[in-house]
Design a protein around this motif. Structure first.
Motif, PDB file in Angstrom:
ATOM      1  N   GLY A  66      -9.479  -3.681  12.640  1.00 34.35           N
ATOM      2  CA  GLY A  66     -10.529  -2.676  12.505  1.00 34.35           C
ATOM      3  C   GLY A  66     -10.057  -1.481  11.712  1.00 34.35           C
ATOM      4  N   GLU A  67     -10.820  -0.393  11.689  1.00 37.92           N
ATOM      5  CA  GLU A  67     -10.499   0.826  10.945  1.00 37.92           C
ATOM      6  C   GLU A  67      -9.472   1.637  11.727  1.00 37.92           C
ATOM      7  OE1 GLU A  67     -11.432   1.542   7.983  1.00 37.92           O
ATOM      8  OE2 GLU A  67     -12.749  -0.189   7.764  1.00 37.92           O
ATOM      9  N   VAL A  68      -8.219   1.384  11.466  1.00 37.22           N
ATOM     10  CA  VAL A  68      -7.160   2.120  12.162  1.00 37.22           C
ATOM     11  C   VAL A  68      -6.760   3.376  11.404  1.00 37.22           C
ATOM     12  CG1 VAL A  68      -6.259   0.084  13.330  1.00 37.22           C
ATOM     13  CG2 VAL A  68      -5.425   0.682  11.051  1.00 37.22           C
ATOM     14  N   CYS A  69      -7.084   3.510  10.090  1.00 38.37           N
ATOM     15  CA  CYS A  69      -6.777   4.685   9.276  1.00 38.37           C
ATOM     16  C   CYS A  69      -8.074   5.347   8.842  1.00 38.37           C
ATOM     17  CB  CYS A  69      -5.967   4.294   8.043  1.00 38.37           C
ATOM     18  SG  CYS A  69      -4.378   3.529   8.410  1.00 38.37           S
ATOM     19  N   ASP A  70      -7.955   6.634   8.416  1.00 38.17           N
ATOM     20  CA  ASP A  70      -9.164   7.319   7.964  1.00 38.17           C
ATOM     21  C   ASP A  70      -9.550   6.831   6.580  1.00 38.17           C
ATOM     22  OD1 ASP A  70      -8.333   9.459   5.751  1.00 38.17           O
ATOM     23  OD2 ASP A  70      -6.713   9.411   7.239  1.00 38.17           O
ATOM     24  N   GLN A  71     -10.704   7.260   6.112  1.00 33.71           N
ATOM     25  CA  GLN A  71     -11.269   6.723   4.876  1.00 33.71           C
ATOM     26  C   GLN A  71     -10.478   7.109   3.625  1.00 33.71           C
ATOM     27  OE1 GLN A  71     -15.153   8.381   4.413  1.00 33.71           O
ATOM     28  NE2 GLN A  71     -14.459  10.516   4.525  1.00 33.71           N
ATOM     29  N   ASN A  72      -9.611   8.146   3.706  1.00 33.03           N
ATOM     30  CA  ASN A  72      -8.814   8.573   2.545  1.00 33.03           C
ATOM     31  C   ASN A  72      -7.410   7.997   2.561  1.00 33.03           C
ATOM     32  OD1 ASN A  72     -10.952  10.220   1.631  1.00 33.03           O
ATOM     33  ND2 ASN A  72     -10.319  11.849   3.041  1.00 33.03           N
ATOM     34  N   ALA A  73      -7.223   6.993   3.418  1.00 36.58           N
ATOM     35  CA  ALA A  73      -5.902   6.395   3.530  1.00 36.58           C
ATOM     36  C   ALA A  73      -6.030   4.881   3.503  1.00 36.58           C
ATOM     37  CB  ALA A  73      -5.207   6.851   4.802  1.00 36.58           C
ATOM     38  N   THR A  74      -4.951   4.226   3.185  1.00 39.17           N
ATOM     39  CA  THR A  74      -4.880   2.771   3.160  1.00 39.17           C
ATOM     40  C   THR A  74      -3.907   2.300   4.223  1.00 39.17           C
ATOM     41  OG1 THR A  74      -5.298   2.754   0.780  1.00 39.17           O
ATOM     42  CG2 THR A  74      -4.350   0.770   1.723  1.00 39.17           C
ATOM     43  N   CYS A  75      -4.363   1.302   5.023  1.00 39.51           N
ATOM     44  CA  CYS A  75      -3.513   0.772   6.078  1.00 39.51           C
ATOM     45  C   CYS A  75      -2.511  -0.211   5.481  1.00 39.51           C
ATOM     46  CB  CYS A  75      -4.356   0.084   7.154  1.00 39.51           C
ATOM     47  SG  CYS A  75      -3.363  -0.586   8.509  1.00 39.51           S
ATOM     48  N   ARG A  76      -1.274  -0.064   5.907  1.00 41.89           N
ATOM     49  CA  ARG A  76      -0.235  -0.973   5.444  1.00 41.89           C
ATOM     50  C   ARG A  76       0.548  -1.463   6.650  1.00 41.89           C
ATOM     51  NH1 ARG A  76       3.731   1.326   1.002  1.00 41.89           N
ATOM     52  NH2 ARG A  76       4.423   2.592   2.775  1.00 41.89           N
ATOM     53  N   ASN A  77       0.517  -2.781   6.867  1.00 41.30           N
ATOM     54  CA  ASN A  77       1.200  -3.364   8.015  1.00 41.30           C
ATOM     55  C   ASN A  77       2.701  -3.386   7.768  1.00 41.30           C
ATOM     56  OD1 ASN A  77       1.166  -4.855  10.611  1.00 41.30           O
ATOM     57  ND2 ASN A  77       2.019  -6.503   9.348  1.00 41.30           N
ATOM     58  N   ILE A  78       3.442  -3.024   8.798  1.00 46.68           N
ATOM     59  CA  ILE A  78       4.896  -3.097   8.745  1.00 46.68           C
ATOM     60  C   ILE A  78       5.355  -3.803  10.005  1.00 46.68           C
ATOM     61  CG2 ILE A  78       5.176  -1.014   7.329  1.00 46.68           C
ATOM     62  CD1 ILE A  78       5.793   0.538   9.854  1.00 46.68           C
ATOM     63  N   PRO A  79       6.513  -4.406  10.049  1.00 45.78           N
ATOM     64  CA  PRO A  79       6.984  -5.134  11.229  1.00 45.78           C
ATOM     65  C   PRO A  79       6.953  -4.259  12.481  1.00 45.78           C
ATOM     66  CG  PRO A  79       8.397  -5.604   9.378  1.00 45.78           C
ATOM     67  CD  PRO A  79       7.466  -4.524   8.941  1.00 45.78           C
ATOM     68  N   GLY A  80       6.144  -4.695  13.460  1.00 36.46           N
ATOM     69  CA  GLY A  80       6.066  -3.997  14.735  1.00 36.46           C
ATOM     70  C   GLY A  80       5.103  -2.848  14.763  1.00 36.46           C
ATOM     71  N   SER A  81       4.539  -2.472  13.608  1.00 32.72           N
ATOM     72  CA  SER A  81       3.638  -1.330  13.599  1.00 32.72           C
ATOM     73  C   SER A  81       2.808  -1.360  12.320  1.00 32.72           C
ATOM     74  CB  SER A  81       4.429  -0.025  13.714  1.00 32.72           C
ATOM     75  OG  SER A  81       3.569   1.082  13.795  1.00 32.72           O
ATOM     76  N   TYR A  82       2.309  -0.171  11.942  1.00 38.05           N
ATOM     77  CA  TYR A  82       1.550  -0.014  10.710  1.00 38.05           C
ATOM     78  C   TYR A  82       1.697   1.433  10.269  1.00 38.05           C
ATOM     79  CZ  TYR A  82      -1.903   2.607  13.373  1.00 38.05           C
ATOM     80  OH  TYR A  82      -2.513   3.566  14.142  1.00 38.05           O
ATOM     81  N   GLU A  83       1.293   1.721   9.061  1.00 35.22           N
ATOM     82  CA  GLU A  83       1.310   3.097   8.580  1.00 35.22           C
ATOM     83  C   GLU A  83       0.113   3.320   7.668  1.00 35.22           C
ATOM     84  OE1 GLU A  83       5.100   3.386   6.763  1.00 35.22           O
ATOM     85  OE2 GLU A  83       4.544   2.285   4.949  1.00 35.22           O
ATOM     86  N   CYS A  84      -0.367   4.529   7.713  1.00 29.70           N
ATOM     87  CA  CYS A  84      -1.501   4.921   6.884  1.00 29.70           C
ATOM     88  C   CYS A  84      -0.986   5.745   5.713  1.00 29.70           C
ATOM     89  CB  CYS A  84      -2.511   5.727   7.705  1.00 29.70           C
ATOM     90  SG  CYS A  84      -3.241   4.783   9.074  1.00 29.70           S
ATOM     91  N   VAL A  85      -1.191   5.250   4.519  1.00 32.59           N
ATOM     92  CA  VAL A  85      -0.712   5.908   3.300  1.00 32.59           C
ATOM     93  C   VAL A  85      -1.898   6.557   2.607  1.00 32.59           C
ATOM     94  CG1 VAL A  85       0.504   5.601   1.119  1.00 32.59           C
ATOM     95  CG2 VAL A  85       1.083   4.160   3.092  1.00 32.59           C
ATOM     96  N   CYS A  86      -1.732   7.859   2.338  1.00 41.19           N
ATOM     97  CA  CYS A  86      -2.830   8.587   1.707  1.00 41.19           C
ATOM     98  C   CYS A  86      -3.094   8.066   0.309  1.00 41.19           C
ATOM     99  CB  CYS A  86      -2.510  10.079   1.646  1.00 41.19           C
ATOM    100  SG  CYS A  86      -2.426  10.877   3.265  1.00 41.19           S
ATOM    101  N   LYS A  87      -4.348   8.005  -0.051  1.00 37.62           N
ATOM    102  CA  LYS A  87      -4.739   7.567  -1.383  1.00 37.62           C
ATOM    103  C   LYS A  87      -4.395   8.653  -2.401  1.00 37.62           C
ATOM    104  CE  LYS A  87      -8.587   4.737   0.340  1.00 37.62           C
ATOM    105  NZ  LYS A  87     -10.058   4.528   0.316  1.00 37.62           N
ATOM    106  N   ALA A  88      -4.407   8.301  -3.689  1.00 31.86           N
ATOM    107  CA  ALA A  88      -4.084   9.245  -4.757  1.00 31.86           C
ATOM    108  C   ALA A  88      -5.009  10.447  -4.688  1.00 31.86           C
ATOM    109  CB  ALA A  88      -4.206   8.567  -6.119  1.00 31.86           C
ATOM    110  N   GLY A  89      -4.425  11.628  -4.738  1.00 36.62           N
ATOM    111  CA  GLY A  89      -5.211  12.857  -4.678  1.00 36.62           C
ATOM    112  C   GLY A  89      -5.362  13.410  -3.278  1.00 36.62           C
ATOM    113  N   PHE A  90      -4.765  12.725  -2.282  1.00 43.36           N
ATOM    114  CA  PHE A  90      -4.863  13.184  -0.900  1.00 43.36           C
ATOM    115  C   PHE A  90      -3.462  13.293  -0.311  1.00 43.36           C
ATOM    116  CE2 PHE A  90      -8.853  11.172  -1.910  1.00 43.36           C
ATOM    117  CZ  PHE A  90      -9.800  12.019  -1.352  1.00 43.36           C
ATOM    118  N   GLY A  91      -3.363  14.115   0.715  1.00 41.80           N
ATOM    119  CA  GLY A  91      -2.065  14.319   1.349  1.00 41.80           C
ATOM    120  C   GLY A  91      -2.225  14.805   2.769  1.00 41.80           C
ATOM    121  N   LEU A  92      -1.115  14.999   3.447  1.00 42.85           N
ATOM    122  CA  LEU A  92      -1.087  15.448   4.836  1.00 42.85           C
ATOM    123  C   LEU A  92      -0.578  16.877   4.893  1.00 42.85           C
ATOM    124  CD1 LEU A  92       0.516  12.254   6.414  1.00 42.85           C
ATOM    125  CD2 LEU A  92      -1.906  12.875   6.450  1.00 42.85           C
TER     126      LEU A  92
END
Length: 784
Positions: A151-177
């Protein structure tokens, strides 16, 4: 009777089994039916707690006539071994299988149980059985759970990327934390417009968000070198202004400066500037530097400052347009090594740049600067020059040194340039190894940099220190960047009372003797000839030079007057050597070309005084500051070859002339009918001239050794020979000459015993003198 037998049989039937059973061994029991002893299975016996003979966690094993105990699977006997008896103290203890490495496989942790164990998958993993855990015996493993498919585990300005044992949300170009991180997990943060999150991301520019991410529009005077996402940094284009000395003499250099300025202005004024060709600019820059260094255009410290500043800023401008990892270039008068790093991550670690004459050890953090000002690239350049040390030598107003020391550059001048604009106070100093041009005692070396802001340009040791020094190189540590060099100290001769005394006494005697020589060659007509004319002017030159030396060599309080004294000394000492050279030429013409030939007086005067006048005039125009030092009114140590050069040429010429003359004389002596009288005279003249050359030449050979400490013997020899030159010339040309001695005797006889001579005696004497004068007019007899 029958009854008794019946009773006996009954008794045997009752008591015989008991008797027989008592005869069976331990572990056996009597079987009435079989009427024999049979094995007892002790393992079937249990106690009140329904526990067998082997107690808890143990298994009983029956044997014929006995039994033994073993621990069940998952347990081990406390006293070791495998089997034990029931009455022993051995206990069966649980085996911790989790101590075995990798028993559960990867991504799982082991949990010990009694008697076995179970495997529990780590967070983010599940077993292949579909459960969180699996037990011993189940052939299962833990596999990754793909959270991004849940499902939607990240916000709309980020892309979900699966990693072993977890996941991470990477901000799209032009966005940041706002935290400054590049990714997040969970719902603690959300990606926002990068221009709103970090308002300093563009530095001195305006941030905009586009389809491919953010880009920076730099303010006027700032640039990101055409890399849109890079931070805007200041770029000073004024350093590429029109320089007059380039425009007048070096059109190629002037055109390059104009192009650099245009490229610089374009980078700071346009929103989307065109990137120049870094390879072409670097090639042209090095070619222009080679031309400038070979031309000797650097005549003062301001020109050197302009040149070094221009090169340093040119390397800053060209560096970002080179391709990683950099380049090495070697020219006629230059050696360059350039490193470049490009990327979002700040470069770290030590780097070493090496050329033939220098080595640089620098931290890449120094080249890149702080993360807040990092433009997305970092460059390091090290450029060493040949011949520049000659033009930059002598500008030492920024250095305090001892009065008896003369400083001289003893390495190549090296420019170090980085992309970081703030290099005035480095947190981590750079280490620069400079190889010596001349071997010198390590205690005399100083690390310096070129300070353009002081006195138009001067060498200064501020911020630099010597780490290590030996005969071959010096290691410098500097807390700032610029152009660097190593200086060595050359020691002036220390004034000694003995040397002063020898000088004053010797020169006083020389002046008296030279004065007598001048009177002799000028007024005694019987010895006058072209050769005595040369002797006369040689003595006049040395007399005036020695007189000026005594009167003005130490009068340094007036710089202009001191320079004039140095100029006159330069002229008259050179004139003495020129007259000595004329004597060698005259002997050569007499013997080799035409016997008894001579020069015209006008030509002799032009050569004797005109040549040294021309040399002094040219020297004064080339380097007027070379006349006069802080302690003496003589030539500057670095300018001394304007005197030694002509002297060496004259000495070599005379040696050649004298060798040819001696060879021709030997041929004439070996001929059948030589004119022995004339040949003997020429031979005597030649020997006298050679002796004269030795007197004057040896003195200045000793003078060549006056530039280092520890040459006190040479100093005394130089002083003795130099101060007694006039005495030696008087001895050679007057006292050793029979004709001059006779004239001296005649003069003394007139004063000591004046008598009237008879007419016949007077006539005879005058006739004899006239004949002698006539025969010696062209040769000027001087015998040893």
């Amino acid at each position: 009777m029958v009854g008794r037998w019946n009773l006996l049989i009954l008794a045997l039937h009752l008591f015989l089994p008991a008797v027989l059973s008592q005869t069976c061994r331990n572990g056996y029991d009597y079987d009435r039916k079989k009427n024999e002893c049979i094995d007892v299975n002790e393992c079937e016996e249990v106690n009140d707690n329904n526990i067998g003979l082997c107690r808890e966690n143990a298994a009983c094993h029956n044997t014929v006539g006995s039994f033994y105990c073993t621990c069940i699977e998952g347990f081990y006997p406390s006293l070791g071994g495998n089997n034990f008896s029931a009455n022993s103290t051995v206990k069966c203890r649980d085996i911790n299988e989790c101590t075995q490495e990798g028993i559960c496989g990867s991504n799982a942790k082991c949990e010990n149980t009694s008697p076995y164990y179970s495997c529990i998958c780590e967070d983010g993993f599940i077993s292949t059985t579909g459960n969180k855990s699996f037990s011993q015996g189940e052939r299962a493993s833990c596999i990754d759970i793909d959270e991004c498919q849940g499902g939607e585990v990240c916000d709309q300005n980020a892309t979900c990327r699966n990693i072993p044992g977890s996941y991470e949300c990477v901000c799209k170009a032009g966005f940041g934390l706002r935290s400054g991180k590049s990714k997040y997990t969970g719902n603690q943060e959300q990606c926002e417009d990068i221009c709103m999150v970090d308002k300093t991301i563009c530095g001195n520019g305006t941030c905009h968000r586009g389809a491919d991410g953010h880009y920076c529009a730099c303010h006027s005077g700032f640039t990101n070198y055409g890399y849109k996402a890079y931070q805007c940094t200041e770029l000073n284009c004024d350093v590429f202004r029109d320089t007059g000395f380039l425009k007048e003499k070096f059109r190629a250099a002037y055109d390059l400066v104009v192009q650099l300025r245009e490229n610089c202005m374009e980078l700071t004024e346009r929103e989307n500037p065109t990137q120049p060709d870094g390879e072409d600019l670097l090639k042209r820059l090095l070619n222009v530097i080679d031309e400038l260094l070979s031309s000797g255009v650097f005549k003062d410290n301001r020109t050197v400052s302009t040149f070094l500043d221009l090169v340093e800023h040119a390397l800053k401008l060209v560096g970002p347009f080179m391709k990683p990892p950099g380049t090495n270039r070697t020219g006629t008068h230059t050696e360059l090594q350039l490193l470049i790093h490009k990327g979002d991550k700040l470069p770290q670690g030590a780097k070493t740049l090496s050329t033939k004459h220098a080595q640089l050890d620098i931290q890449m953090e120094t080249a890149a600067g702080d993360l807040s000002s990092y433009p997305g690239f970092a460059t390091v350049s090290m450029l060493s020059y040949a011949n520049l040390e000659k033009s930059a030598d002598g500008f030492f107003s920024g250095i305090k040194h001892k009065e008896d020391e003369r400083l001289q550059i003893n390495s190549r001048v090296v420019t170090v340039s980085v992309s970081n604009t703030n290099t005035s106070h480095l947190q981590k100093p750079v280490v620069l190894t400079l190889y010596h041009l001349k071997k010198q005692d390590q205690s005399n070396h100083t690390c310096v940099f070129w300070d353009s802001s002081k006195d138009g340009g001067t060498w200064s040791p501020k911020g630099c220190s010597v780490v290590k020094s030996n005969d071959n190189y010096t290691v410098c540590s500097c807390s700032h960047l610029s152009s660097f060099a190593v200086l060595m100290a050359r020691h002036d001769l220390k004034d000694r009372f003995e040397l002063k005394l020898i000088t004053w006494v010797g020169l006083s005697l020389s002046l008296i003797c030279l004065f007598i020589c001048i009177l002799t060659f000028w007024f005694i007509r019987s010895i006058q000839s072209p050769r005595t004319t040369i002797h006369l002017h040689l003595c006049i030159s040395l007399f005036i030079a020695n007189l000026i030396f005594l009167a003005g060599i130490s009068r340094t309080e007036n710089p202009v007057g001191c320079a004039v004294v140095a100029g006159f000394l330069h002229f008259f000492y050179l004139a003495a050597f020129c007259w000595m050279c004329l004597e060698g030429i005259q002997l050569f013409r007499m013997v080799v070309l035409v016997f008894n030939t001579s020069f015209r007086t006008l030509y002799i005067m032009a050569a004797g005084y005109g040549v040294p006048a021309l040399i002094v005039a040219v020297s004064a125009m080339v380097n007027a500051k070379g006349y006069g030092t802080k302690k003496h009114c003589w030539l500057n140590l670095d300018f001394i070859w304007s005197f030694f050069g002509p002297v060496c040429v004259i000495i070599v010429m005379n040696i050649i002339f004298f060798l040819i003359t001696a060879w021709k004389l030997a041929e004439k002596f070996s001929s059948l009918n030589p004119d022995l009288d004339k040949l003997q005279k020429v031979k005597a003249f030649t020997i006298t001239a050679v002796a004269q050359l030795c007197v004057l030449g040896i003195m200045w050979i000793f003078g060549c050794f006056q530039f280092e400490e520890g040459t006190i013997v040479m100093t005394y020899l130089f002083t003795i020979f130099g101060s007694l030159q006039g005495v030696m010339l008087f001895v050679m040309h007057c006292l050793f000459s029979k004709q001059v001695r006779e004239e001296y005797a005649n003069i003394l006889s007139r004063f000591c015993a004046p008598k009237k001579k008879r007419y016949s005696e007077f006539t005879s004497t005058q006739s004899s003198k006239a004949q002698t004068s006539k025969s010696n007019h062209d040769t000027g007899e001087s015998q040893i």
